[in-house]
Design a protein around this motif. Structure first.
Motif, PDB file in Angstrom:
ATOM      1  N   ARG A  83       0.862  -1.190   0.000  1.00  0.00           N
ATOM      2  CA  ARG A  83       0.000   0.000   0.000  1.00  0.00           C
ATOM      3  C   ARG A  83       0.895   1.235   0.000  1.00  0.00           C
ATOM      4  NH1 ARG A  83      -5.215   0.376   3.731  1.00  0.00           N
ATOM      5  NH2 ARG A  83      -6.025  -0.715   1.891  1.00  0.00           N
ATOM      6  N   ALA A  84       0.944   1.897  -1.150  1.00  0.00           N
ATOM      7  CA  ALA A  84       1.808   3.069  -1.332  1.00  0.00           C
ATOM      8  C   ALA A  84       3.250   2.756  -0.948  1.00  0.00           C
ATOM      9  CB  ALA A  84       1.277   4.249  -0.526  1.00  0.00           C
ATOM     10  N   GLY A  85       3.683   1.529  -1.244  1.00  0.00           N
ATOM     11  CA  GLY A  85       5.058   1.131  -0.975  1.00  0.00           C
ATOM     12  C   GLY A  85       5.303   0.565   0.403  1.00  0.00           C
ATOM     13  N   GLY A  86       4.293   0.623   1.267  1.00  0.00           N
ATOM     14  CA  GLY A  86       4.432   0.066   2.618  1.00  0.00           C
ATOM     15  C   GLY A  86       3.891  -1.353   2.675  1.00  0.00           C
TER      16      GLY A  86
ATOM     17  N   PHE B 287      -0.109  -4.091  -5.113  1.00  0.00           N
ATOM     18  CA  PHE B 287      -0.073  -5.522  -5.426  1.00  0.00           C
ATOM     19  C   PHE B 287      -0.062  -6.341  -4.145  1.00  0.00           C
ATOM     20  CE2 PHE B 287       4.267  -3.823  -5.564  1.00  0.00           C
ATOM     21  CZ  PHE B 287       4.917  -4.622  -4.636  1.00  0.00           C
ATOM     22  N   LEU B 288      -0.319  -7.645  -4.311  1.00  0.00           N
ATOM     23  CA  LEU B 288      -0.292  -8.603  -3.206  1.00  0.00           C
ATOM     24  C   LEU B 288       0.700  -9.695  -3.562  1.00  0.00           C
ATOM     25  CD1 LEU B 288      -1.819  -9.516  -0.494  1.00  0.00           C
ATOM     26  CD2 LEU B 288      -3.060 -11.085  -2.003  1.00  0.00           C
ATOM     27  N   ILE B 289       1.585 -10.024  -2.622  1.00  0.00           N
ATOM     28  CA  ILE B 289       2.521 -11.127  -2.798  1.00  0.00           C
ATOM     29  C   ILE B 289       2.090 -12.270  -1.888  1.00  0.00           C
ATOM     30  CG2 ILE B 289       4.900 -11.922  -2.523  1.00  0.00           C
ATOM     31  CD1 ILE B 289       5.853  -9.095  -3.002  1.00  0.00           C
ATOM     32  N   ILE B 290       1.933 -13.472  -2.452  1.00  0.00           N
ATOM     33  CA  ILE B 290       1.687 -14.679  -1.666  1.00  0.00           C
ATOM     34  C   ILE B 290       2.891 -15.587  -1.866  1.00  0.00           C
ATOM     35  CG2 ILE B 290       0.141 -16.609  -1.207  1.00  0.00           C
ATOM     36  CD1 ILE B 290      -2.043 -15.100  -2.701  1.00  0.00           C
TER      37      ILE B 290
ATOM     38  N   ARG C 123      12.360 -10.383   4.399  1.00  0.00           N
ATOM     39  CA  ARG C 123      11.409  -9.773   5.324  1.00  0.00           C
ATOM     40  C   ARG C 123      10.272  -9.194   4.495  1.00  0.00           C
ATOM     41  NH1 ARG C 123      15.031  -6.552   9.906  1.00  0.00           N
ATOM     42  NH2 ARG C 123      16.094  -8.409  10.733  1.00  0.00           N
ATOM     43  N   SER C 124       9.144  -8.954   5.136  1.00  0.00           N
ATOM     44  CA  SER C 124       7.949  -8.504   4.414  1.00  0.00           C
ATOM     45  C   SER C 124       8.201  -7.217   3.640  1.00  0.00           C
ATOM     46  CB  SER C 124       6.779  -8.322   5.380  1.00  0.00           C
ATOM     47  OG  SER C 124       6.439  -9.550   5.992  1.00  0.00           O
TER      48      SER C 124
ATOM     49  N   ILE D 236       8.496  -6.357  -0.591  1.00  0.00           N
ATOM     50  CA  ILE D 236       7.738  -5.297  -1.270  1.00  0.00           C
ATOM     51  C   ILE D 236       8.681  -4.357  -2.009  1.00  0.00           C
ATOM     52  CG2 ILE D 236       6.269  -3.271  -0.909  1.00  0.00           C
ATOM     53  CD1 ILE D 236       4.784  -5.927  -0.649  1.00  0.00           C
ATOM     54  N   ASP D 237       9.746  -3.952  -1.354  1.00  0.00           N
ATOM     55  CA  ASP D 237      10.721  -3.043  -1.979  1.00  0.00           C
ATOM     56  C   ASP D 237      11.336  -3.682  -3.223  1.00  0.00           C
ATOM     57  OD1 ASP D 237      10.229  -1.265   0.070  1.00  0.00           O
ATOM     58  OD2 ASP D 237      11.998  -1.827   1.237  1.00  0.00           O
ATOM     59  N   PHE D 238      11.703  -4.951  -3.112  1.00  0.00           N
ATOM     60  CA  PHE D 238      12.320  -5.667  -4.233  1.00  0.00           C
ATOM     61  C   PHE D 238      11.341  -5.751  -5.407  1.00  0.00           C
ATOM     62  CE2 PHE D 238      13.401  -9.401  -6.696  1.00  0.00           C
ATOM     63  CZ  PHE D 238      14.786  -9.325  -6.815  1.00  0.00           C
ATOM     64  N   ALA D 239      10.092  -6.132  -5.120  1.00  0.00           N
ATOM     65  CA  ALA D 239       9.087  -6.286  -6.179  1.00  0.00           C
ATOM     66  C   ALA D 239       8.767  -4.951  -6.850  1.00  0.00           C
ATOM     67  CB  ALA D 239       7.813  -6.903  -5.600  1.00  0.00           C
ATOM     68  N   ARG D 240       8.690  -3.874  -6.069  1.00  0.00           N
ATOM     69  CA  ARG D 240       8.391  -2.560  -6.643  1.00  0.00           C
ATOM     70  C   ARG D 240       9.474  -2.147  -7.632  1.00  0.00           C
ATOM     71  NH1 ARG D 240       7.767   1.950  -4.767  1.00  0.00           N
ATOM     72  NH2 ARG D 240       5.630   2.589  -5.201  1.00  0.00           N
ATOM     73  N   ARG D 241      10.742  -2.368  -7.243  1.00  0.00           N
ATOM     74  CA  ARG D 241      11.843  -1.992  -8.137  1.00  0.00           C
ATOM     75  C   ARG D 241      11.769  -2.761  -9.452  1.00  0.00           C
ATOM     76  NH1 ARG D 241      14.843  -2.127  -3.230  1.00  0.00           N
ATOM     77  NH2 ARG D 241      15.643  -4.204  -3.733  1.00  0.00           N
ATOM     78  N   ARG D 242      11.471  -4.045  -9.371  1.00  0.00           N
ATOM     79  CA  ARG D 242      11.395  -4.864 -10.573  1.00  0.00           C
ATOM     80  C   ARG D 242      10.209  -4.462 -11.456  1.00  0.00           C
ATOM     81  NH1 ARG D 242      15.620  -5.220  -8.893  1.00  0.00           N
ATOM     82  NH2 ARG D 242      16.932  -7.067  -8.594  1.00  0.00           N
ATOM     83  N   LEU D 243       9.082  -4.185 -10.844  1.00  0.00           N
ATOM     84  CA  LEU D 243       7.912  -3.766 -11.627  1.00  0.00           C
ATOM     85  C   LEU D 243       8.147  -2.400 -12.274  1.00  0.00           C
ATOM     86  CD1 LEU D 243       4.965  -4.885  -9.300  1.00  0.00           C
ATOM     87  CD2 LEU D 243       5.622  -5.891 -11.496  1.00  0.00           C
ATOM     88  N   GLN D 244       8.873  -1.533 -11.602  1.00  0.00           N
ATOM     89  CA  GLN D 244       9.189  -0.229 -12.179  1.00  0.00           C
ATOM     90  C   GLN D 244      10.114  -0.373 -13.383  1.00  0.00           C
ATOM     91  OE1 GLN D 244      10.742   1.796  -8.757  1.00  0.00           O
ATOM     92  NE2 GLN D 244       8.719   2.365  -7.976  1.00  0.00           N
ATOM     93  N   GLU D 245      10.924  -1.442 -13.394  1.00  0.00           N
ATOM     94  CA  GLU D 245      11.842  -1.671 -14.506  1.00  0.00           C
ATOM     95  C   GLU D 245      11.126  -2.213 -15.745  1.00  0.00           C
ATOM     96  OE1 GLU D 245      14.905  -4.265 -13.167  1.00  0.00           O
ATOM     97  OE2 GLU D 245      15.751  -2.812 -11.745  1.00  0.00           O
TER      98      GLU D 245
END
Length: 379
Positions: free
Chosen positions: A209-212, A288-291, A301-302, A306-315
């Protein structure tokens, strides 16, 4: 009478101060005070709006913020995109499995009055074999759809369906004992703006949620105080971090072959198939939701995930590729378990960059620290 007149004078002075504060804080409103009137009213000539006994600016700001949040809820319609990836990891056998169904009712030929699709996603982490995980994957969605209260009371439906699927698997194992095994289960159902997560075990769902990171599930492990109290009240025990000295989880489907787990003297045992539920209303801030199966969370860590996934999606904004990269990173970090990730995006665009203001922090060193540093420098 004198006291009342004094109160009126104090009230009028307070109102006059509010008018002054209002004009200073809000350049768009030009209040015109009418000194001949006793009611301390003011008039906005451009809009011909008359307000009596003005209120502080903070009240308007709060109302605007609440209105904006409500508007975000009303206007937001999730645009679902999903991807998945799995890897055997460092294990000899693959016991993870998963499922992604875009329209649950349509999949099983159920006619829903509301044309809005109900999407279903799940990750199942087997132990002692893969039979339980595959059975739950194949049967749980059908049991949910066939429940009499589907789709109106989904929370009750999902809970009953977990328990019913567990009972069905017990019957299957009684006929064919070679299938005996167990599995954790985490499912996510999305209908309209609602997200319902159900978890039994140590798979985990994280909402961005907004990166959190917002944890949508809790890991059911023996060292969890709440779970430990529950299992001890049902005749179970924790030995060296394991339920009854055998299992690393306290909730799972299957495991009927393990004595003292599901039943003790005809009553419920400490290993429960009942899921814990969490319901969330999605907003424009939800990305997004990660399961993921527990092998992912051994090395992520949770918030880190989220941080890792956001960077990849931004790429590249490719959900499936992002899942593959999460698992690749987990392997690099030394993950040894089976690895499975399902990701559901709620927006068509990639997550926006975050603007983080660096806080100004004054750093100081204690007297003891200074002394240690002095000793270090002096040798």
């Amino acid at each position: 009478m004198c006291v009342q007149e004094g109160d009126e004078q104090v009230d009028q002075e307070i109102d006059n101060k509010k008018m002054s504060s209002w004009s200073l804080h809000c350049d768009l409103l030009h209040a015109q005070m009418d000194n001949t009137e006793k009611d301390s009213s003011f008039r906005i000539s451009s809009d011909k709006i008359t307000l009596t006994n003005s209120f502080p600016l903070e009240s308007i700001c709060e109302d605007a913020e609440i209105a904006e949040k409500k508007q975000n809820l009303i206007n937001f319609v999730p645009n679902l995109r999903s991807g998945e990836w799995s890897d055997i990891g460092g294990r000899s056998y693959m016991e993870d499995t998963h499922i992604c169904i875009g329209d649950l009712a349509k999949k099983f030929g159920y006619n829903v009055v509301n044309e809005e699709a109900i999407s279903f996603y799940g990750v199942f982490d087997g132990h002692g074999g893969k039979s339980a995980a595959q059975f739950v994957r194949d049967h749980l969605p059908r049991v949910i759809v066939e429940d009499a209260d589907f789709p109106l009371e989904l929370e009750k439906v999902v809970t009953r369906s977990f328990l019913e699927t567990d009972s069905e698997f017990a019957k299957t194992c009684s006929i064919e004992s070679s299938l005996s095994s167990g599995t954790t289960a985490l499912t996510a159902i999305i209908f309209g703006r609602s997200l319902l997560v159900a978890n039994a075990g140590d798979c985990r769902a994280i909402l961005s949620r907004a990166g959190g990171a917002i944890e949508m599930s809790k890991d059911h492990r023996p060292l969890c105080i709440k779970e430990r109290k529950r299992i001890e009240s049902l005749g179970g025990f924790v030995d060296d971090g394991y339920l009854n000295g055998q299992l690393g989880v306290t909730r799972a489907l299957g495991d009927w072959h393990l004595e003292g787990m599901k039943e003790i003297s005809g009553r419920s045992g400490p290993l429960s198939a009942e899921p814990e539920l969490k319901l969330m209303t999605l907003t424009k801030e939800d990305e997004f939701l990660i399961i993921g199966s527990d092998g992912i969370w051994d090395v992520f860590r949770s918030q880190n995930a989220i941080d890792f996934a956001r960077r990849r999606l931004q790429e590249h904004n490719d959900v499936k590729q992002c899942c593959k990269e999460i698992i690749g990173e987990a392997i690099k970090r030394g993950a040894t378990d089976n690895l499975t990730v399902v990701m559901i995006c709620f927006q068509s665009d990639p997550p926006p960059p975050l603007v983080v203001e660096r806080p100004r922090v004054r750093r100081s060193i204690s007297a003891e620290g200074l002394q240690n540093l002095k000793c270090l420098l002096e040798g």
